[in-house]
Design a protein around this motif. Sequence first.
Motif, PDB file in Angstrom:
ATOM      1  N   VAL A  57       0.781  -1.038  -0.036  1.00  0.00           N
ATOM      2  CA  VAL A  57       0.248  -0.077   0.083  1.00  0.00           C
ATOM      3  C   VAL A  57       0.846   1.150   0.149  1.00  0.00           C
ATOM      4  O   VAL A  57       0.589   2.166  -0.701  1.00  0.00           O
ATOM      5  N   THR A  58       1.918   1.254   0.954  1.00  0.00           N
ATOM      6  CA  THR A  58       2.760   2.509   0.911  1.00  0.00           C
ATOM      7  C   THR A  58       3.643   2.690  -0.393  1.00  0.00           C
ATOM      8  O   THR A  58       3.563   3.863  -0.866  1.00  0.00           O
ATOM      9  N   ILE A  76      -6.400   0.921 -10.592  1.00  0.00           N
ATOM     10  CA  ILE A  76      -5.114   0.202 -10.643  1.00  0.00           C
ATOM     11  C   ILE A  76      -4.624  -0.495  -9.538  1.00  0.00           C
ATOM     12  O   ILE A  76      -4.127  -1.609  -9.769  1.00  0.00           O
ATOM     13  N   PHE A  77      -4.993   0.028  -8.444  1.00  0.00           N
ATOM     14  CA  PHE A  77      -4.611  -0.749  -7.181  1.00  0.00           C
ATOM     15  C   PHE A  77      -5.357  -1.916  -7.156  1.00  0.00           C
ATOM     16  O   PHE A  77      -4.922  -2.910  -6.701  1.00  0.00           O
ATOM     17  N   ASN A  78      -6.609  -1.996  -7.429  1.00  0.00           N
ATOM     18  CA  ASN A  78      -7.561  -3.221  -7.205  1.00  0.00           C
ATOM     19  C   ASN A  78      -7.165  -4.100  -8.252  1.00  0.00           C
ATOM     20  O   ASN A  78      -7.101  -5.360  -7.823  1.00  0.00           O
ATOM     21  N   ASP A  87      -7.275  -9.606  -2.434  1.00  0.00           N
ATOM     22  CA  ASP A  87      -8.564  -8.830  -2.183  1.00  0.00           C
ATOM     23  C   ASP A  87      -7.947  -7.356  -1.590  1.00  0.00           C
ATOM     24  O   ASP A  87      -7.215  -7.053  -0.751  1.00  0.00           O
ATOM     25  N   PRO A  88      -7.969  -6.316  -2.827  1.00  0.00           N
ATOM     26  CA  PRO A  88      -7.736  -4.859  -2.443  1.00  0.00           C
ATOM     27  C   PRO A  88      -7.951  -4.407  -1.247  1.00  0.00           C
ATOM     28  O   PRO A  88      -7.309  -3.499  -0.524  1.00  0.00           O
ATOM     29  N   GLN A  89      -9.327  -4.739  -0.857  1.00  0.00           N
ATOM     30  CA  GLN A  89     -10.050  -3.995   0.559  1.00  0.00           C
ATOM     31  C   GLN A  89      -9.109  -4.684   1.656  1.00  0.00           C
ATOM     32  O   GLN A  89      -8.878  -4.095   2.578  1.00  0.00           O
ATOM     33  N   THR A  90      -8.621  -5.912   1.597  1.00  0.00           N
ATOM     34  CA  THR A  90      -8.112  -6.626   2.660  1.00  0.00           C
ATOM     35  C   THR A  90      -6.626  -5.752   2.841  1.00  0.00           C
ATOM     36  O   THR A  90      -6.287  -5.645   4.006  1.00  0.00           O
ATOM     37  N   TYR A  91      -5.995  -5.580   1.722  1.00  0.00           N
ATOM     38  CA  TYR A  91      -4.642  -4.995   1.778  1.00  0.00           C
ATOM     39  C   TYR A  91      -4.707  -3.571   2.383  1.00  0.00           C
ATOM     40  O   TYR A  91      -4.020  -3.247   3.387  1.00  0.00           O
ATOM     41  N   ARG A  92      -5.744  -2.757   1.941  1.00  0.00           N
ATOM     42  CA  ARG A  92      -5.936  -1.524   2.576  1.00  0.00           C
ATOM     43  C   ARG A  92      -6.370  -1.422   3.999  1.00  0.00           C
ATOM     44  O   ARG A  92      -5.844  -0.794   4.833  1.00  0.00           O
ATOM     45  N   GLN A  93      -7.486  -2.408   4.254  1.00  0.00           N
ATOM     46  CA  GLN A  93      -7.757  -2.644   5.750  1.00  0.00           C
ATOM     47  C   GLN A  93      -6.749  -2.960   6.756  1.00  0.00           C
ATOM     48  O   GLN A  93      -6.403  -2.648   7.808  1.00  0.00           O
ATOM     49  N   ASP A  94      -6.045  -4.244   6.196  1.00  0.00           N
ATOM     50  CA  ASP A  94      -4.791  -4.584   7.205  1.00  0.00           C
ATOM     51  C   ASP A  94      -3.628  -3.565   7.427  1.00  0.00           C
ATOM     52  O   ASP A  94      -3.316  -3.460   8.540  1.00  0.00           O
ATOM     53  N   GLY A 148       7.307  -2.199   4.352  1.00  0.00           N
ATOM     54  CA  GLY A 148       6.094  -2.277   5.488  1.00  0.00           C
ATOM     55  C   GLY A 148       6.760  -2.001   6.935  1.00  0.00           C
ATOM     56  O   GLY A 148       6.125  -1.244   7.570  1.00  0.00           O
ATOM     57  N   LEU A 149       8.009  -2.515   6.966  1.00  0.00           N
ATOM     58  CA  LEU A 149       8.431  -2.520   8.465  1.00  0.00           C
ATOM     59  C   LEU A 149       8.871  -1.101   8.520  1.00  0.00           C
ATOM     60  O   LEU A 149       8.866  -0.331   9.620  1.00  0.00           O
TER      61      LEU A 149
END
Length: 251
Positions: A57-58, A76-78, A87-94, A148-149
């Motif tokens: 995401v970042t 594009i992200f989806n 699942d793009p929503q899972t990526y964003r939410q997590d 991510g870290l």
Amino acid sequence: MDQVRTVSDTKRKFYAHHTRPINSVYRRVVEELMVEMHLLSVNVNFRYDPIYALGVVTSFDRFMRGYRPEQDLSSIFNALCQAVQGDPQTYRQDAENLKNSVQGLSIEQISSWNSSLVSQGSASNLYERFKEIAFNDSFKYSRLFAIGLYSLLEQIDAEVVNDEKQRNSILQELCESLKLSTDKVQKDLDLYRSNLEKMDQVQAVLEDALQAERKRKQKRALEKQPATPTEEPAPEASGEEDSSSEDTPSS
């Protein structure tokens, strides 16, 4: 036995979900991220986790800043996530939940997670994830995991992370506790930071070009407007007319 998906399969799936052309300046960013996500998704040792999701995401959000048309970004992200069966929503939410979980924590607590995060409420999930990594000999490290870290540390204290000496010290302690290669993580993050700087420069040039083009269009539009005709002044009354009217005898 299921056939392993190829990079070509993933690209076809991506362009089936996102059918609009991608701005040429950003196409390389999208395709490199797509290939990296693909190679991880077909690796037997890879396991999706929120730290990796935050890295994806970042990376996407920062490297795609300034993209036009802006409304295409979600598509594009989806498509990226769906192309690797995610699942793009899972990526964003997590990613968002992970950032929220470290609110109120210090960098020191993260770097010494094995002794300080055990009973830290929502951060205990991060402790469990760190423990899984540290005790998993087959953990599949990736550049996106490192990003991510790094993003997690930025969320806690960006000022400390921007200081090279402090950043390297923290990363070394954290990598040693997670049994990751400090050199590999630091090299990946140095490259990430360098590429971000280059992309920021590109985006600044693009923005300048866009503004210059807007000004040219405005100038052309003004030049095409028909000139407003100049009104002729009304003729002044002559002195003869005034005198004649005065000399007219009354009946």
